[in-house]
Design a protein around this motif. Structure first.
Motif, PDB file in Angstrom:
ATOM      1  N   ASN A  61     -11.338   3.273  15.230  1.00 57.39           N
ATOM      2  CA  ASN A  61     -10.748   2.469  14.164  1.00 57.39           C
ATOM      3  C   ASN A  61     -10.800   0.981  14.514  1.00 57.39           C
ATOM      4  O   ASN A  61     -11.150   0.149  13.667  1.00 57.39           O
ATOM      5  CB  ASN A  61      -9.303   2.915  13.910  1.00 57.39           C
ATOM      6  N   ASP A  87      -8.202  -9.569   0.084  1.00 48.31           N
ATOM      7  CA  ASP A  87      -7.429  -8.423  -0.416  1.00 48.31           C
ATOM      8  C   ASP A  87      -7.873  -7.137   0.284  1.00 48.31           C
ATOM      9  O   ASP A  87      -7.049  -6.319   0.683  1.00 48.31           O
ATOM     10  CB  ASP A  87      -7.609  -8.261  -1.932  1.00 48.31           C
ATOM     11  N   GLU A  88      -9.174  -6.980   0.445  1.00 48.49           N
ATOM     12  CA  GLU A  88      -9.717  -5.795   1.107  1.00 48.49           C
ATOM     13  C   GLU A  88      -9.286  -5.732   2.569  1.00 48.49           C
ATOM     14  O   GLU A  88      -8.946  -4.661   3.081  1.00 48.49           O
ATOM     15  CB  GLU A  88     -11.240  -5.833   0.998  1.00 48.49           C
ATOM     16  N   MET A  90      -6.557  -7.034   3.861  1.00 50.79           N
ATOM     17  CA  MET A  90      -5.140  -6.676   3.885  1.00 50.79           C
ATOM     18  C   MET A  90      -4.965  -5.167   3.696  1.00 50.79           C
ATOM     19  O   MET A  90      -4.136  -4.553   4.354  1.00 50.79           O
ATOM     20  CB  MET A  90      -4.366  -7.449   2.814  1.00 50.79           C
ATOM     21  N   GLU A  91      -5.767  -4.580   2.824  1.00 48.81           N
ATOM     22  CA  GLU A  91      -5.734  -3.132   2.618  1.00 48.81           C
ATOM     23  C   GLU A  91      -6.193  -2.404   3.893  1.00 48.81           C
ATOM     24  O   GLU A  91      -5.570  -1.435   4.317  1.00 48.81           O
ATOM     25  CB  GLU A  91      -6.624  -2.755   1.431  1.00 48.81           C
ATOM     26  N   LEU A  93      -6.013  -3.377   6.941  1.00 57.19           N
ATOM     27  CA  LEU A  93      -5.026  -3.512   8.011  1.00 57.19           C
ATOM     28  C   LEU A  93      -3.903  -2.483   7.892  1.00 57.19           C
ATOM     29  O   LEU A  93      -3.252  -2.150   8.881  1.00 57.19           O
ATOM     30  CB  LEU A  93      -4.473  -4.931   8.053  1.00 57.19           C
ATOM     31  N   LYS A  94      -3.687  -1.950   6.708  1.00 60.49           N
ATOM     32  CA  LYS A  94      -2.678  -0.897   6.528  1.00 60.49           C
ATOM     33  C   LYS A  94      -3.050   0.340   7.343  1.00 60.49           C
ATOM     34  O   LYS A  94      -2.194   1.116   7.742  1.00 60.49           O
ATOM     35  CB  LYS A  94      -2.558  -0.509   5.061  1.00 60.49           C
ATOM     36  N   TYR A  95      -4.331   0.536   7.559  1.00 60.74           N
ATOM     37  CA  TYR A  95      -4.830   1.740   8.251  1.00 60.74           C
ATOM     38  C   TYR A  95      -5.024   1.500   9.739  1.00 60.74           C
ATOM     39  O   TYR A  95      -5.538   2.365  10.437  1.00 60.74           O
ATOM     40  CB  TYR A  95      -6.123   2.219   7.616  1.00 60.74           C
ATOM     41  N   LYS A  96      -4.665   0.333  10.211  1.00 61.49           N
ATOM     42  CA  LYS A  96      -4.863  -0.033  11.610  1.00 61.49           C
ATOM     43  C   LYS A  96      -4.082   0.876  12.544  1.00 61.49           C
ATOM     44  O   LYS A  96      -4.536   1.238  13.598  1.00 61.49           O
ATOM     45  CB  LYS A  96      -4.487  -1.498  11.814  1.00 61.49           C
TER      46      LYS A  96
END
Length: 97
Positions: A61, A87-88, A90-91, A93-96
């Motif tokens: 990841n 925006d992409e 930031m999205e 980074l949610k899955y980091k």
């Protein structure tokens, strides 16, 4: 030299490394499943092996995110899609994790 359009795909070296690492994690996870079939397996041993699998997935990841930043985010201005790519990101980074 890669064009701006080429930067919208995962680079081949990162893809190859991710596949190699995930195949290793897959094998490791299969080993954990085998361990769980043994009623005498020690729970801490299972936890250690699960941690190793998680570590391998986290590394993949991290490498994919690094590639995304390097190839997609840094070239957003060339493509004219800076707002979209932020925006992409930031999205992503949610899955980091």
């Amino acid at each position: 030299v890669r064009s701006a359009d080429d930067c919208l795909h995962l680079d081949p070296e990162t893809r190859k490394d991710a596949v190699r690492r995930l195949k290793g994690a897959h094998g490791h996870l299969a080993g954990v499943l085998r361990m769980l079939e043994d009623p005498n397996v020690y729970c801490v041993d299972v936890m250690k092996q699960l941690s190793a699998v998680q570590g391998a997935i986290t590394k993949v990841n991290d490498k994919v995110l690094r590639s995304h930043i390097k190839d997609h985010v840094s070239t957003a201005i060339l493509r004219g899609d800076t707002d979209h790519i932020v925006d992409e990101l930031m999205e992503a980074l949610k899955y980091k994790g």
